[in-house]
Design an enzyme around this catalytic site. Structure first.
Site, mmCIF file in Angstrom:
data_model
loop_
_atom_site.group_PDB
_atom_site.id
_atom_site.type_symbol
_atom_site.label_atom_id
_atom_site.label_comp_id
_atom_site.label_asym_id
_atom_site.label_seq_id
_atom_site.Cartn_x
_atom_site.Cartn_y
_atom_site.Cartn_z
ATOM 1 N N LEU A 93 0.892 -1.147 0.180
ATOM 2 C CA LEU A 93 0.165 0.072 -0.039
ATOM 3 C C LEU A 93 0.813 1.310 0.022
ATOM 4 C CD1 LEU A 93 -2.802 0.849 0.275
ATOM 5 C CD2 LEU A 93 -2.459 0.789 2.807
ATOM 6 N N HIS A 94 0.791 1.926 -1.161
ATOM 7 C CA HIS A 94 1.932 3.079 -1.289
ATOM 8 C C HIS A 94 1.307 4.255 -1.959
ATOM 9 C CE1 HIS A 94 2.872 1.517 -5.169
ATOM 10 N NE2 HIS A 94 3.281 2.934 -5.320
ATOM 11 N N ARG A 95 0.346 4.135 -2.911
ATOM 12 C CA ARG A 95 -0.106 5.180 -3.817
ATOM 13 C C ARG A 95 -0.863 6.415 -3.029
ATOM 14 N NH1 ARG A 95 0.107 4.423 -9.216
ATOM 15 N NH2 ARG A 95 0.511 2.444 -9.744
#
Length: 356
Positions: free
Chosen positions: A203-205
């Site tokens: 999870l990074h956006r």
């Protein structure tokens, strides 16, 4: 033949590594100069990839990271321009859709150096994504467009690229597929105990992490899934910072970002992948794992159409429903030439050999 390769983020390290290996194996006198912008500045997000994959040490490291999009792209553009003037390559080669990609393409095109864009033609049709803006603009100012899929070719045709006779459009397949084949046997277990069944998630956006409500919904869904099967997330430094800042409780296992070989091990052994990463969607498919993509759109539409991947909104109930759908579904994986034959990097090297 001298080319300047510009990279700055994890997926680009992987793609560039396999192309660099092919260049060395071919021994054709192609001189590759590697410029690392520093977009991924954390050592676990950057240096470990160079070490593990035997990617040549960058000739230049700009160390430009952890800035706003405008500041980052502007500083990269200024510095890359100076290095192009110093090295005078025949081509500048960029990968994917990051700020490093766009800055490299802009700097080269303004100096009239032909640009090769690897992984061209992808579209999510969501202009709120900075990656979509980067990939569209990069395609417009590139001279050689290497496309991984038929859909990418179709996107370029729909945008009128066929009528631009100064641009070469080449379908070569996906260099990430090449890398997954080449490096599969190098998979290494991480330092922690890995359960026999687990969900691998990332999870990074910004669209998910910067919005407190979206991030909370996603994390609550992961917390719920973790009561049924362990959820393991190599946590991006930025995501970790925001989880702490928003005080969102986490009840699943997190760890530092993993090197590529450790991620290969996790992919090989996972029961399911859940991610908002573009690259990991494909890597899940390469290792025959179903995937839930935590986004409203994806540029890898063929995975959705083939049923190997499913989109989930940033809403707890939708994520849980899509998780249940994919974890209980029987899959019969066939690569069906979706991403080529594992020789995408060879096509690039052959082009360089014949256009020196």
């Amino acid at each position: 033949m001298k080319i300047l390769t510009i990279i700055g983020a994890r997926p680009q390290f992987i793609k560039a590594a396999i192309v660099s290996h092919r260049i060395k194996e071919d021994s054709t006198g192609i001189q590759e100069i590697i410029l690392h912008t520093g977009q991924h500045y954390d050592s676990n997000m950057s240096q470990v990839f160079f070490e593990q994959m035997d990617l040549p040490k960058p000739h230049y490291n700009l160390e430009i990271g952890n800035l706003s999009h405008g500041a980052m792209t502007g500083r990269m553009l200024e510095s890359i321009e100076e290095i192009i003037k110093k090295t005078m390559p025949q081509y500048v080669m960029v990968y994917g859709d990051t700020n490093s990609t766009l800055a490299g393409a802009l700097a080269a095109s303004k100096l009239h150096i032909p640009v090769i864009h690897v992984e061209s033609g992808l579209r999510s049709f969501n202009m709120e994504m900075p990656e979509e803006i980067n990939r569209i603009l990069t395609d417009q100012i590139s001279n050689v467009l290497f496309c991984p899929t038929d859909q990418a070719i179709s996107n370029l045709k729909n945008e009128g690229f066929e009528n631009k006779n100064w641009i070469k459009i080449i379908k070569n397949g996906d260099v990430m597929f090449d890398a997954s084949i080449y490096f599969a046997d190098y998979a290494l277990p991480p330092s922690f105990n890995v359960p026999s069944k687990f969900v691998l998630a990332t999870l990074h956006r910004a669209e998910n992490t910067d919005d407190k409500n979206r991030l909370k919904e996603i994390v609550e869904a992961f917390n719920e899934i973790n009561t049924q099967i362990p959820v393991i997330i190599p946590l991006h430094p930025r995501t970790k910072k925001l989880l702490d800042e928003f005080q969102i409780p986490v009840h699943f296992f997190t760890c530092e970002p993993l090197g590529y070989f450790q991620m290969l091990y996790m992919l090989k052994n996972a029961s399911l992948v859940m991610t908002d990463s573009g690259g990991l969607q494909k890597e899940a498919f390469f290792f025959q794992k179903p995937c839930v993509t935590l986004r409203d759109q994806t540029e890898w539409v063929e995975l959705i159409d083939s049923g190997y991947n499913i989109l989930a909104k940033a809403a707890r109930e939708d994520i849980l429903f899509k998780y249940s759908t994919m974890i209980n579904k029987k899959f019969y994986f066939s690569h069906d030439s979706l991403y080529g034959d594992g020789k995408a990097s060879e096509v690039i090297v052959n082009f360089l050999k014949t256009h020196s």
